[in-house]
Design a protein around this motif. Structure first.
Motif, PDB file in Angstrom:
ATOM      1  N   GLN A  69      78.717  24.409 -16.087  1.00  6.37           N
ATOM      2  CA  GLN A  69      77.350  24.871 -15.858  1.00  6.37           C
ATOM      3  C   GLN A  69      77.097  25.076 -14.377  1.00  6.37           C
ATOM      4  OE1 GLN A  69      73.950  22.196 -16.550  1.00  6.37           O
ATOM      5  NE2 GLN A  69      72.999  23.842 -17.740  1.00  6.37           N
ATOM      6  N   ASN A  70      76.530  26.241 -14.057  1.00  6.02           N
ATOM      7  CA  ASN A  70      75.998  26.498 -12.737  1.00  6.02           C
ATOM      8  C   ASN A  70      74.581  25.910 -12.733  1.00  6.02           C
ATOM      9  OD1 ASN A  70      74.579  27.635 -10.550  1.00  6.02           O
ATOM     10  ND2 ASN A  70      75.802  29.510 -10.597  1.00  6.02           N
ATOM     11  N   ARG A  71      74.383  24.805 -12.017  1.00  4.32           N
ATOM     12  CA  ARG A  71      73.110  24.099 -12.075  1.00  4.32           C
ATOM     13  C   ARG A  71      71.965  24.932 -11.489  1.00  4.32           C
ATOM     14  NH1 ARG A  71      73.566  18.448 -12.329  1.00  4.32           N
ATOM     15  NH2 ARG A  71      75.179  17.911 -13.850  1.00  4.32           N
ATOM     16  N   SER A  72      72.274  25.928 -10.667  1.00  5.49           N
ATOM     17  CA  SER A  72      71.230  26.764 -10.082  1.00  5.49           C
ATOM     18  C   SER A  72      70.648  27.737 -11.094  1.00  5.49           C
ATOM     19  CB  SER A  72      71.787  27.542  -8.877  1.00  5.49           C
ATOM     20  OG  SER A  72      72.261  26.662  -7.881  1.00  5.49           O
ATOM     21  N   THR A  73      71.485  28.236 -12.009  1.00  8.41           N
ATOM     22  CA  THR A  73      71.036  29.236 -12.983  1.00  8.41           C
ATOM     23  C   THR A  73      70.986  28.701 -14.411  1.00  8.41           C
ATOM     24  OG1 THR A  73      73.295  30.048 -13.372  1.00  8.41           O
ATOM     25  CG2 THR A  73      72.058  31.048 -11.555  1.00  8.41           C
ATOM     26  N   GLY A  74      71.675  27.594 -14.665  1.00 12.46           N
ATOM     27  CA  GLY A  74      71.771  27.077 -16.018  1.00 12.46           C
ATOM     28  C   GLY A  74      72.813  27.770 -16.866  1.00 12.46           C
ATOM     29  N   LEU A  75      73.521  28.761 -16.297  1.00 14.68           N
ATOM     30  CA  LEU A  75      74.533  29.518 -17.036  1.00 14.68           C
ATOM     31  C   LEU A  75      75.898  28.855 -16.934  1.00 14.68           C
ATOM     32  CD1 LEU A  75      73.555  33.131 -15.899  1.00 14.68           C
ATOM     33  CD2 LEU A  75      72.997  32.042 -18.084  1.00 14.68           C
ATOM     34  N   LYS A  76      76.790  29.222 -17.875  1.00 17.16           N
ATOM     35  CA  LYS A  76      78.160  28.754 -17.807  1.00 17.16           C
ATOM     36  C   LYS A  76      78.883  29.404 -16.635  1.00 17.16           C
ATOM     37  CE  LYS A  76      78.675  28.216 -22.839  1.00 17.16           C
ATOM     38  NZ  LYS A  76      79.447  28.671 -24.027  1.00 17.16           N
ATOM     39  N   LEU A  77      79.961  28.774 -16.175  1.00 14.88           N
ATOM     40  CA  LEU A  77      80.836  29.408 -15.212  1.00 14.88           C
ATOM     41  C   LEU A  77      81.669  30.465 -15.929  1.00 14.88           C
ATOM     42  CD1 LEU A  77      82.058  26.329 -13.128  1.00 14.88           C
ATOM     43  CD2 LEU A  77      80.095  27.814 -12.716  1.00 14.88           C
ATOM     44  N   GLU A  78      82.013  31.518 -15.209  1.00 16.02           N
ATOM     45  CA  GLU A  78      82.661  32.676 -15.831  1.00 16.02           C
ATOM     46  C   GLU A  78      84.093  32.381 -16.271  1.00 16.02           C
ATOM     47  OE1 GLU A  78      82.394  35.763 -12.951  1.00 16.02           O
ATOM     48  OE2 GLU A  78      80.200  35.623 -12.779  1.00 16.02           O
ATOM     49  N   ARG A  79      84.464  32.983 -17.388  1.00 18.69           N
ATOM     50  CA  ARG A  79      85.845  33.032 -17.890  1.00 18.69           C
ATOM     51  C   ARG A  79      86.415  31.660 -18.229  1.00 18.69           C
ATOM     52  NH1 ARG A  79      88.930  37.948 -14.666  1.00 18.69           N
ATOM     53  NH2 ARG A  79      87.208  39.419 -14.693  1.00 18.69           N
ATOM     54  N   ARG A  80      85.557  30.715 -18.600  1.00 15.72           N
ATOM     55  CA  ARG A  80      86.011  29.403 -19.034  1.00 15.72           C
ATOM     56  C   ARG A  80      85.649  29.212 -20.500  1.00 15.72           C
ATOM     57  NH1 ARG A  80      85.071  30.267 -13.412  1.00 15.72           N
ATOM     58  NH2 ARG A  80      85.585  28.409 -12.194  1.00 15.72           N
ATOM     59  N   PRO A  81      86.593  29.340 -21.430  1.00 17.80           N
ATOM     60  CA  PRO A  81      86.279  29.134 -22.845  1.00 17.80           C
ATOM     61  C   PRO A  81      85.973  27.671 -23.134  1.00 17.80           C
ATOM     62  CG  PRO A  81      88.633  29.382 -22.554  1.00 17.80           C
ATOM     63  CD  PRO A  81      88.005  29.658 -21.221  1.00 17.80           C
ATOM     64  N   GLU A  82      85.099  27.435 -24.098  1.00 18.96           N
ATOM     65  CA  GLU A  82      84.753  26.063 -24.449  1.00 18.96           C
ATOM     66  C   GLU A  82      85.903  25.365 -25.157  1.00 18.96           C
ATOM     67  OE1 GLU A  82      81.196  23.561 -26.736  1.00 18.96           O
ATOM     68  OE2 GLU A  82      81.168  25.763 -26.689  1.00 18.96           O
ATOM     69  N   HIS A  83      86.631  26.116 -26.004  1.00 20.84           N
ATOM     70  CA  HIS A  83      87.737  25.531 -26.767  1.00 20.84           C
ATOM     71  C   HIS A  83      89.011  26.341 -26.542  1.00 20.84           C
ATOM     72  CE1 HIS A  83      84.871  23.098 -29.054  1.00 20.84           C
ATOM     73  NE2 HIS A  83      84.156  24.191 -29.242  1.00 20.84           N
ATOM     74  N   GLN A  98      80.679  31.444  -5.185  1.00 22.51           N
ATOM     75  CA  GLN A  98      80.602  32.462  -6.226  1.00 22.51           C
ATOM     76  C   GLN A  98      80.109  33.747  -5.575  1.00 22.51           C
ATOM     77  OE1 GLN A  98      79.975  31.080 -10.349  1.00 22.51           O
ATOM     78  NE2 GLN A  98      81.952  30.908  -9.358  1.00 22.51           N
ATOM     79  N   GLY A  99      80.049  34.816  -6.363  1.00 24.16           N
ATOM     80  CA  GLY A  99      79.463  36.049  -5.844  1.00 24.16           C
ATOM     81  C   GLY A  99      80.261  37.274  -6.193  1.00 24.16           C
ATOM     82  N   VAL A 100      79.561  38.380  -6.439  1.00 27.27           N
ATOM     83  CA  VAL A 100      80.177  39.674  -6.697  1.00 27.27           C
ATOM     84  C   VAL A 100      79.961  40.600  -5.508  1.00 27.27           C
ATOM     85  CG1 VAL A 100      80.173  41.705  -8.193  1.00 27.27           C
ATOM     86  CG2 VAL A 100      79.901  39.421  -9.186  1.00 27.27           C
ATOM     87  N   GLU A 101      78.712  40.739  -5.072  1.00 29.58           N
ATOM     88  CA  GLU A 101      78.398  41.599  -3.944  1.00 29.58           C
ATOM     89  C   GLU A 101      78.532  40.863  -2.620  1.00 29.58           C
ATOM     90  OE1 GLU A 101      74.546  43.157  -4.730  1.00 29.58           O
ATOM     91  OE2 GLU A 101      75.250  44.519  -6.300  1.00 29.58           O
ATOM     92  N   GLN A 102      78.257  39.552  -2.608  1.00 33.29           N
ATOM     93  CA  GLN A 102      78.431  38.744  -1.413  1.00 33.29           C
ATOM     94  C   GLN A 102      78.770  37.314  -1.816  1.00 33.29           C
ATOM     95  OE1 GLN A 102      75.012  37.779   1.071  1.00 33.29           O
ATOM     96  NE2 GLN A 102      76.265  37.973   2.927  1.00 33.29           N
ATOM     97  N   ALA A 103      79.682  36.704  -1.075  1.00 30.49           N
ATOM     98  CA  ALA A 103      80.039  35.311  -1.343  1.00 30.49           C
ATOM     99  C   ALA A 103      78.871  34.410  -0.985  1.00 30.49           C
ATOM    100  CB  ALA A 103      81.271  34.927  -0.533  1.00 30.49           C
ATOM    101  N   GLU A 104      78.615  33.414  -1.816  1.00 34.32           N
ATOM    102  CA  GLU A 104      77.539  32.472  -1.549  1.00 34.32           C
ATOM    103  C   GLU A 104      77.895  31.116  -2.130  1.00 34.32           C
ATOM    104  OE1 GLU A 104      73.996  33.871  -3.390  1.00 34.32           O
ATOM    105  OE2 GLU A 104      74.845  33.880  -5.413  1.00 34.32           O
ATOM    106  N   ASN A 105      77.313  30.083  -1.541  1.00 37.96           N
ATOM    107  CA  ASN A 105      77.506  28.727  -2.050  1.00 37.96           C
ATOM    108  C   ASN A 105      76.497  28.426  -3.144  1.00 37.96           C
ATOM    109  OD1 ASN A 105      78.279  27.978   1.237  1.00 37.96           O
ATOM    110  ND2 ASN A 105      79.665  27.341  -0.382  1.00 37.96           N
ATOM    111  N   VAL A 106      77.000  27.976  -4.307  1.00 42.11           N
ATOM    112  CA  VAL A 106      76.138  27.484  -5.374  1.00 42.11           C
ATOM    113  C   VAL A 106      75.835  26.029  -5.079  1.00 42.11           C
ATOM    114  CG1 VAL A 106      75.985  26.988  -7.844  1.00 42.11           C
ATOM    115  CG2 VAL A 106      77.050  29.114  -7.047  1.00 42.11           C
ATOM    116  N   LEU A 107      74.578  25.652  -5.171  1.00 48.35           N
ATOM    117  CA  LEU A 107      74.190  24.303  -4.789  1.00 48.35           C
ATOM    118  C   LEU A 107      74.991  23.242  -5.537  1.00 48.35           C
ATOM    119  CD1 LEU A 107      72.326  22.480  -3.161  1.00 48.35           C
ATOM    120  CD2 LEU A 107      70.667  22.607  -5.028  1.00 48.35           C
ATOM    121  N   LEU A 108      75.122  23.408  -6.871  1.00 50.05           N
ATOM    122  CA  LEU A 108      75.834  22.412  -7.649  1.00 50.05           C
ATOM    123  C   LEU A 108      76.370  23.028  -8.931  1.00 50.05           C
ATOM    124  CD1 LEU A 108      76.581  19.380  -7.986  1.00 50.05           C
ATOM    125  CD2 LEU A 108      74.425  19.098  -9.208  1.00 50.05           C
ATOM    126  N   ALA A 109      77.579  22.703  -9.271  1.00 46.95           N
ATOM    127  CA  ALA A 109      78.171  23.100 -10.550  1.00 46.95           C
ATOM    128  C   ALA A 109      78.790  21.865 -11.174  1.00 46.95           C
ATOM    129  CB  ALA A 109      79.226  24.181 -10.357  1.00 46.95           C
TER     130      ALA A 109
END
Length: 587
Positions: free
Chosen positions: A483-497, A444-455
């Protein structure tokens, strides 16, 4: 929450009786060998040419968004960047094969579908779920396998539509003894509309030309295939990053193939070259990105008995950045792979297993595997389960692009599970699937690419297709939790329904259809102009009329109620718009 109209639609669709007999599709790519769709232990959708034409989609991303497990995010209209997400995976988590060949830009790390013309497509097979054990890197969330046109006769199409849309294409075929020649050529363009009112006050359109020439030659030593595809164009866009607002694109693909049956062994080999060029430019700068992929595939298949089939092969490809606006620290890498799989069927029981090892210059070895089992507990009901691993190597941009790159990135890896149930009988086809996937080192990343520990990604797919006399109805619903397990937020641009419905009526000389597409609220990310976009429902109408034995007229109206909505924060989408096309096939 669902809107009441969709609840009523779901009930109405389910209670309709079905009597017509279904036509069984063949899967070619799910297990790298031709199999009846009902015998493949995976979630797949196959669209033949007549299915593609009947859906009247404006472009390939819009067509794919009508299928189960897929959602679409657009940065504008036709020609502009479009993100296609299969089962909550990133755009780059889907491998795109064209005529069996891996495609896409090595710098981006995926194939852009916005400028791939529907007019050039004969068949689409969408496999939802990991297929890295068969295909290696990129097939983490699924595979979109496209077969280009294989016209059997002369065919001419022309179309016009809103925003200055116009296009025409022609397909030809000629056979002489052992030789068959096929070609398709066409042009398309649109004035477009202003996709970012806060930026350039201009319309953002596109222009496109495409051409394919293919030859099949049958010899005593097997069937030989040669093919060349060229797709070039220009599209305009708006972005808050820099001053560049146009892009020239050029994709070229060359392929040589061979297959032959020796005894009980079927041998297939293919060598290909893919060239992908995109140059973005504006008043102050110009950024060229040219990449090349050379690939060799060989596989052999045998049925050791009526119950057991074996398949094994090798895969080699080299990716190279031949030219880029910045200088990359590395501009080439090679992947070598071995794979083997087995399919076993004993009465009502089906088993599948496949193992692959990839050796990539930058990362060493990656092992992937997949296991699946199915049980036909009645003539109409099948239950199946599968588990598999997958990975995706970082792209050249993620590793080396100045200001964004992270040379320490690790490959993304996943473990996926799926449970599914299918019913098929007398024109009624019902499928239900539950899936769960955990992705480690998600990039993931906007300013720099980085590995998210777990999604984590899990969801449910439900699809229902039924025919009752001349009425046909198709419904697809997907529930998705990310869910991005590092932040607890949803992944971007994925609608629930998401829910897509199409109802049609066919007579001898004419047909009509209605479509309805719903998408719930979507999280756009911390850096987006709006954190959450509202959900929306779009309605469409269309029809066909057989003017004569040679001419067919087609009409489509999208977004009938002129709904104002966005699927990518800040980017406008088309309001009410129409399309008219005519097909000429001399008898």
């Amino acid at each position: 929450m669902f809107k009441p109209s969709f609840g009523a639609m779901l009930v109405a669709t389910c209670i309709v009786s079905a009597y017509a007999e279904d036509i069984e599709h063949i899967s070619i790519y799910a297990n790298r060998s031709a199999s009846e769709q009902q015998h493949v232990l995976a979630s797949i959708t196959v669209l033949e040419r007549e299915d593609i034409v009947a859906r009247h989609a404006t472009d390939l991303p819009a067509l794919l968004a009508q299928l189960p497990g897929i959602n679409l995010s657009r940065d504008g209209g036709r020609g502009q960047s479009s993100g296609v997400y299969i089962r909550g995976g990133n755009t780059g988590h889907t491998l795109v094969l064209i005529d069996g060949v891996r495609t896409g830009s090595a710098t981006l790390g995926y194939k852009s579908l916005a400028m791939l013309p529907l007019e050039l497509i004969e068949r689409i097979e969408v496999i939802r779920g990991p297929r890295a054990a068969w295909y290696g890197s990129d097939a983490l969330a699924g595979v979109i396998a496209i077969s280009t046109r294989r016209a059997q006769a002369v065919e001419l199409n022309a179309n016009i539509g809103s925003f200055g849309q116009a296009g025409t294409d022609i397909s030809l075929s000629h056979s002489a003894e052992q030789l068959t020649l096929r070609s398709t050529a066409g042009v398309s363009r649109s004035d477009g509309f202003n996709v970012r009112e806060d930026l350039d006050p201009d319309s953002d359109g596109y222009e496109q030309k495409f051409f394919k020439l293919a030859a099949d030659y049958q010899t005593a030593l097997g069937q030989l295939t040669a093919q060349a595809d060229v797709n070039s164009g220009l599209y305009q866009f708006d972005t808050a990053w820099g001053s560049e607002d146009q892009a020239d694109t050029l994709s070229r693909a060359y392929l040589l193939g061979w297959q032959q049956q020796f005894g009980q062994w079927l041998h297939q080999a293919q060598v290909s070259r893919n060239l992908d060029r995109e140059t973005t430019f504006g008043p102050d700068s110009r950024s060229p990105f040219n990449t090349r992929r050379d690939e060799f595939n060989y596989q052999t298949t045998t049925d050791l008995s009526t119950k057991l089939r074996l398949l094994a092969g090798i895969n080699w490809y080299q990716e190279q950045v031949s030219k880029a606006a910045p200088d990359y620290e590395q501009d080439s890498r090679i992947n070598r792979a071995l794979f083997a799989g087995a399919e076993y069927q004993q009465d009502a029981l089906q088993l599948e297993a496949v193992l692959r090892r990839d050796l990539i210059d930058q990362y060493g070895g990656n092992n992937t595997w997949q296991l699946a089992a199915g049980y036909q507990f009645s003539p109409y009901w099948l239950v199946r389960a599968s588990r598999g691993t997958a990975f995706k190597a970082p792209s050249f941009n993620e590793l080396y692009f100045p200001g964004f790159a992270n040379p320490e990135l690790k490959p993304q890896q996943s473990m996926s599970d799926e449970l599914a149930l299918r019913y098929k009988h007398a024109g009624l086809n019902l499928q239900f699937a539950w899936f769960d996937r955990e992705v480690t080192n998600l990039i993931q990343g906007v300013e720099q690419a980085e590995n998210v520990l777990l999604a984590s990604i899990r969801g449910i797919e439900f699809s229902l297709s039924q025919q009752w006399h001349q009425f046909h109805s198709q419904l697809a619903y997907t529930w998705l939790h990310t869910q991005n397990r590092s932040t607890g937020l949803k992944l971007e641009r994925r609608p629930e329904h998401t829910l897509n419905w199409r109802g049609s009526y066919d007579s001898d000389t004419w047909s009509v259809f209605v479509t309805s597409d719903y998408q719930s609220e979507t999280y756009q990310g911390a850096f987006a102009p709006v954190a959450n976009l509202a959900g929306f429902t779009l309605w469409g109408l269309g029809g066909n009329y057989q003017i004569s034995s040679a001419f067919v007229l087609r009409v489509k109206l999208d977004n009938v109620f002129d709904k104002r909505y966005q699927s990518s924060a800040g980017y406008a989408t088309a309001g009410a718009n129409f399309g008219i096309s005519i097909n000429f096939t001399p008898q």
